[in-house]
Design a protein around this motif. Structure first.
Motif, PDB file in Angstrom:
ATOM      1  N   VAL A  57      -3.057  -3.354  17.851  1.00 48.73           N
ATOM      2  CA  VAL A  57      -4.347  -2.776  18.250  1.00 48.73           C
ATOM      3  C   VAL A  57      -4.603  -3.216  19.684  1.00 48.73           C
ATOM      4  O   VAL A  57      -4.673  -4.412  19.965  1.00 48.73           O
ATOM      5  N   PHE A  79      -0.842  -3.895   5.642  1.00 53.47           N
ATOM      6  CA  PHE A  79      -1.955  -4.401   4.829  1.00 53.47           C
ATOM      7  C   PHE A  79      -2.756  -5.506   5.510  1.00 53.47           C
ATOM      8  O   PHE A  79      -3.780  -5.929   5.010  1.00 53.47           O
ATOM      9  N   THR A 123      -5.283  -7.503   7.890  1.00 56.54           N
ATOM     10  CA  THR A 123      -6.559  -7.151   8.509  1.00 56.54           C
ATOM     11  C   THR A 123      -6.801  -7.999   9.746  1.00 56.54           C
ATOM     12  O   THR A 123      -6.213  -9.064   9.906  1.00 56.54           O
ATOM     13  N   VAL A 165     -12.265  -7.084  14.812  1.00 58.69           N
ATOM     14  CA  VAL A 165     -12.471  -6.661  16.200  1.00 58.69           C
ATOM     15  C   VAL A 165     -13.915  -6.958  16.558  1.00 58.69           C
ATOM     16  O   VAL A 165     -14.835  -6.473  15.905  1.00 58.69           O
ATOM     17  N   ILE A 191      -4.246   2.152  19.064  1.00 59.29           N
ATOM     18  CA  ILE A 191      -3.047   1.334  18.897  1.00 59.29           C
ATOM     19  C   ILE A 191      -2.060   1.637  20.017  1.00 59.29           C
ATOM     20  O   ILE A 191      -2.303   2.520  20.843  1.00 59.29           O
ATOM     21  N   THR A 212      -2.722   6.300  19.709  1.00 59.00           N
ATOM     22  CA  THR A 212      -3.490   6.958  18.658  1.00 59.00           C
ATOM     23  C   THR A 212      -4.796   6.199  18.431  1.00 59.00           C
ATOM     24  O   THR A 212      -4.806   4.977  18.380  1.00 59.00           O
ATOM     25  N   ARG A 213      -5.864   6.974  18.298  1.00 54.51           N
ATOM     26  CA  ARG A 213      -7.174   6.357  18.105  1.00 54.51           C
ATOM     27  C   ARG A 213      -7.654   6.597  16.682  1.00 54.51           C
ATOM     28  O   ARG A 213      -7.513   7.693  16.143  1.00 54.51           O
ATOM     29  N   PHE A 257      -4.538   2.787  -1.033  1.00 52.57           N
ATOM     30  CA  PHE A 257      -4.787   2.132  -2.324  1.00 52.57           C
ATOM     31  C   PHE A 257      -4.765   3.114  -3.490  1.00 52.57           C
ATOM     32  O   PHE A 257      -4.892   2.712  -4.639  1.00 52.57           O
ATOM     33  N   LEU A 302      -6.864   0.546 -18.942  1.00 55.60           N
ATOM     34  CA  LEU A 302      -6.535  -0.847 -19.279  1.00 55.60           C
ATOM     35  C   LEU A 302      -7.735  -1.549 -19.889  1.00 55.60           C
ATOM     36  O   LEU A 302      -7.619  -2.267 -20.885  1.00 55.60           O
ATOM     37  N   LEU A 348     -12.667  -2.681  -2.836  1.00 63.17           N
ATOM     38  CA  LEU A 348     -11.639  -2.721  -3.881  1.00 63.17           C
ATOM     39  C   LEU A 348     -12.194  -3.347  -5.156  1.00 63.17           C
ATOM     40  O   LEU A 348     -12.056  -2.804  -6.257  1.00 63.17           O
ATOM     41  N   PHE A 349     -12.876  -4.495  -5.004  1.00 60.38           N
ATOM     42  CA  PHE A 349     -13.390  -5.171  -6.198  1.00 60.38           C
ATOM     43  C   PHE A 349     -14.526  -4.385  -6.840  1.00 60.38           C
ATOM     44  O   PHE A 349     -14.650  -4.331  -8.061  1.00 60.38           O
ATOM     45  N   ILE A 395     -12.961  -1.772  -8.834  1.00 63.43           N
ATOM     46  CA  ILE A 395     -12.313  -2.308 -10.044  1.00 63.43           C
ATOM     47  C   ILE A 395     -13.351  -2.643 -11.106  1.00 63.43           C
ATOM     48  O   ILE A 395     -13.192  -2.290 -12.280  1.00 63.43           O
TER      49      ILE A 395
END
Lengths: 387, 355
Positions: free
Chosen positions: A69, A92, A94, A97, A115, A119-120, A206, A218, A333-334, A337
């Motif tokens: 970056v 993956f 992190t 910034v 980057i 590319t933005r 993800f 599950l 994510l959590f 879940i």
């Protein structure tokens, strides 16, 4: 069984070894042969926070290759910035910034990073809102919100207990079916909410939708197993089946409220709650029906008041924890879940109630079942409109 | 009973798998290093303290980029000079096109540039009115390219309908006319792509009677769309964003300054030029001897050129930049450091040396 143990072990391990060899071949000697198409880097901006004279963006490399970056911008205007721990992001990984910027509250902003190939990637925020300081006041505030949306409405809902207890068999079945309707709605609601989080906050790598499906199934299977164990135990103890079902409902709703708490806490922390009072009123009204769901199966047994309070707390208190965790460190994510676990748990509870009704009533009245489920769904829909 | 216990175990294993696999997504986010923060001065004057890296279009490692704007702005290609029998001066230039190079267009940003003589912009071609200009063009690129010069010449020297294929050569020949500041660029379709990648340069035709002595600079206003979304990611005077802002151009007070300004910006219909602390006389395309205005603002469309003449009364640091602040905040911002005039006119172009 004539085959010896070593043979058995080899037959178990051999396919795994071959698979490892194949992967090693594909990544090693065959990698140049398999290089076709263009590999595109991808960076996701997961979180944007506005602190005093600074905008902080958490970026994650969600593409197939490592990236550097090299520039940050605010509203597509290049700004000097710091990036911690450093500019290079592995898959993956992190980074934070930190853009010194004198931002204006309530104004929309777009934060971008560029980057090394030029590319933005950008993410917009509808209205800048100062990030909440993690202090005692916020802790108490978030706890209060969790208490108001989780514990209080469920306790209020439980107050229907004496009323449901006086009802005849058909009306009682109606209320059980009503509970099923509530829960089915809640389960669908949780899946939709999880999908929204997946769409808005989770990068595509993800596979959010598939993760939801996996976790729902599950969680359903896990609770099905636990429920079976619980009913087994009940045969030896004095616990009534009604209490067992209520407990299952309370646990299922507890997971749901944990996910909901995470979402509400995050919404408060990210300043996305423009009409927070309305939202909280809506959640509270909505969640009152959860108390009713817990109370209904209990009415055929002698339930003590503290047991009922206990069940209410099992269902409601996770909302407080959810608000704390979501408010202090939001993880899409959590949240996803936990919402999915809640959905799976709730669908399992619906199945338990259905089986319970079939066992207890010699002839299951279709009328009360259908009427109850429909009424449950409609009531939930109407209370959800308020949100 | 046995089977129930086993199945319960299976559920715990399943839950275990779920828990462990979710950790996989979270763990890389954990930041380990805890160093003492370092302090950086950024291009906007802001001071940043961080334990990490600073991302700012100033090269902190001090290494020169692939292109040197300081060199480019004062470098003119006068060609190889021969005097023909009839007294005409023949100037021969050699230009090679390539399209495979990766250049650091801003610190840390690497972009596939298409180049004339390994440079974006290409060399500034300079001749005197009436000279015979002969350009030996070679295409070492993988795509067809051409040279299209603005100015007066025959149709077959226009470089539009005859594109030069890979490995091909072509000799362009024309007399340098009219006097002025012109432009050359590749005219192979799609032209927008060939220009965005860098196939352009400035072409100056000096009058036979030389212009007043002055300290001269070339500014080619350009930009790069590095992510191909039809909008420029970077803007600059002479390719490197923000370069002259943190490497101010040193000039003397009370000395004539002449700037050759060429706008070759793609995608944006209008570019502009604003000078601080003084005003300039400007000559559109440099074709007239009478200035068409006295201003501190120039509005330029694609392909527009202007010769500016000015001097500074007071020493100090003065900006010049696009008054369109989007452009300036994405790199088209520069500055002059005006020093007290010491009376030393070394930097002036000596016309006698040219021929």
């Amino acid at each position: 069984m004539t085959s010896s143990k070593p043979v058995l072990a080899i037959s178990a391990i051999a396919p795994i070894v071959l698979l490892i060899i194949m992967i090693a071949f594909l990544l090693g000697p065959a990698s140049s042969f398999l290089q076709f198409g263009v590999v595109l880097p991808e960076v996701s901006i997961e979180k944007i926070e506005f602190i005093e004279n600074e905008i902080q963006a958490t970026v994650r490399n969600t593409g197939p290759i490592d990236v550097d970056v090299v520039l940050a911008d605010v509203n597509d205007r290049i700004q000097p910035a710091a990036i911690e721990p450093d500019i290079s992001l592995k898959r993956f990984e992190t980074a934070l910034v930190r853009i010194p910027f004198d931002w204006n509250e309530g104004q929309p902003y777009e934060i971008g990073v560029t980057i090394s190939d030029g590319t933005r990637f950008a993410k917009g925020i509808d209205a800048a809102f100062p990030a909440l300081e993690p202090n005692v006041d916020l802790f108490v505030f978030l706890g209060m919100i969790g208490f108001l949306i989780g514990v209080v409405p469920i306790m209020i809902g439980l107050l229907w207990y004496p009323f449901i207890k006086k009802l005849g068999k058909n009306t009682f079945n109606f209320f059980l079916a009503f509970t099923m309707g509530l829960l089915v709605f809640l389960g669908i609601d949780a899946v939709i909410e999880a999908s929204e989080i997946s769409e808005n906050h989770l990068s595509s790598i993800f596979n959010g939708e598939l993760l939801i499906a996996t976790v729902v199934i599950l969680s359903f299977l896990a609770l099905y197993g636990i429920g079976k164990q619980l009913t087994k135990k009940i045969e030896f103890s004095k616990l009534s089946q009604g209490l067992a079902i209520s407990l299952m409902i309370a646990i299922g709703i507890g997971f749901h409220n944990l996910g909901e708490g995470l979402a509400v806490g995050a919404a408060i922390a990210l300043g996305e709650v423009a009409l927070s009072t309305f939202l909280i009123v809506g959640f509270a009204t909505h969640n009152t029906t959860e108390g009713l769901a817990i109370a209904a199966p209990l009415t055929k047994s002698k339930a003590k008041i503290f047991k009922m309070i206990g069940l209410g707390l099992i269902a409601g208190v996770p909302a407080i924890f959810g608000c704390w965790v979501g408010g202090f460190s939001f993880s899409p994510l959590f949240t996803l879940i936990f919402l999915a676990i809640g959905a799976g748990a709730i669908f399992q509870v619906v199945l338990s109630i259905f089986q319970y009704m079939k066992e207890k009533s010699d002839i299951l009245s279709n009328t009360s079942l259908f009427a109850g489920v429909s009424a449950g769904l409609i009531v939930m829909y109407l209370t959800s409109v308020i949100i | 009973m046995q089977s129930t216990i086993q199945s319960t175990k299976m559920f715990y294993i399943l839950i275990g798998i779920v828990a462990v696999s979710s950790l996989y997504f979270v763990v890389p986010g954990v930041i380990v290093a805890e160093e003492s923060p370092r302090t950086f001065l950024t291009h906007t004057g802001l001071v940043i303290q961080t334990t990490g890296d600073v991302i700012d279009p100033i090269g902190y490692d001090g290494e020169a980029l692939d292109f040197d704007p300081d060199k480019f702005m004062k470098e003119f290609d006068y060609g190889e000079v021969t005097v023909l029998d009839d007294g005409t001066i023949l100037r021969e230039y050699y230009i090679t096109a390539r399209d495979d190079q990766i250049m650091e267009v801003s610190p840390g940003v690497f972009y596939n540039v298409w180049t004339f003589n390994d440079s974006v912009p290409g060399p500034t071609i300079r001749a005197t009115e009436g000279d015979l200009v002969r350009i030996h063009f070679t295409n070492e690129g993988s795509k067809p390219h051409s040279l299209h010069f603005h100015g007066i010449h025959k149709a077959e020297m226009d470089g539009v309908f005859e594109s030069i294929g890979t490995g091909g050569q072509f000799t362009y020949e024309f007399y340098a006319e009219p006097v002025g500041l012109h432009l050359y660029h590749c005219h192979v379709h799609p032209v927008e792509e060939h220009i965005n990648h860098g196939l352009y340069g400035a072409y100056i035709v000096d009058p036979k009677e030389p212009r007043e002595p002055a300290d001269e600079f070339v500014f080619v206003l350009n930009g790069f769309d590095t992510d191909f979304d039809g909008e420029n990611n970077f803007y600059a005077a002479n390719t490197i964003p923000f370069y002259y802002q943190h490497h101010p151009i040193e000039i003397n007070a009370n000395q004539n300054i002449r700037a050759y300004v060429v706008n070759i910006l793609e995608f944006d219909a209008v570019n502009n030029f604003h000078l601080h602390g003084t005003l300039f006389h400007h000559y559109p395309a440099g074709t007239d001897t009478v200035p068409s205005g006295y201003n501190d603002m120039l509005t330029m469309s694609q392909g527009d050129r202007q010769i500016l003449e000015f001097n500074y009364k007071y020493p100090g640091l003065y900006m010049f930049h696009a008054h369109n602040t989007e452009f300036s905040e994405k790199g088209w911002v520069s500055s002059f450091l005006v020093k007290e005039n010491t009376g030393n006119f070394d930097t002036q172009v000596e016309y006698d040396d040219i021929i």
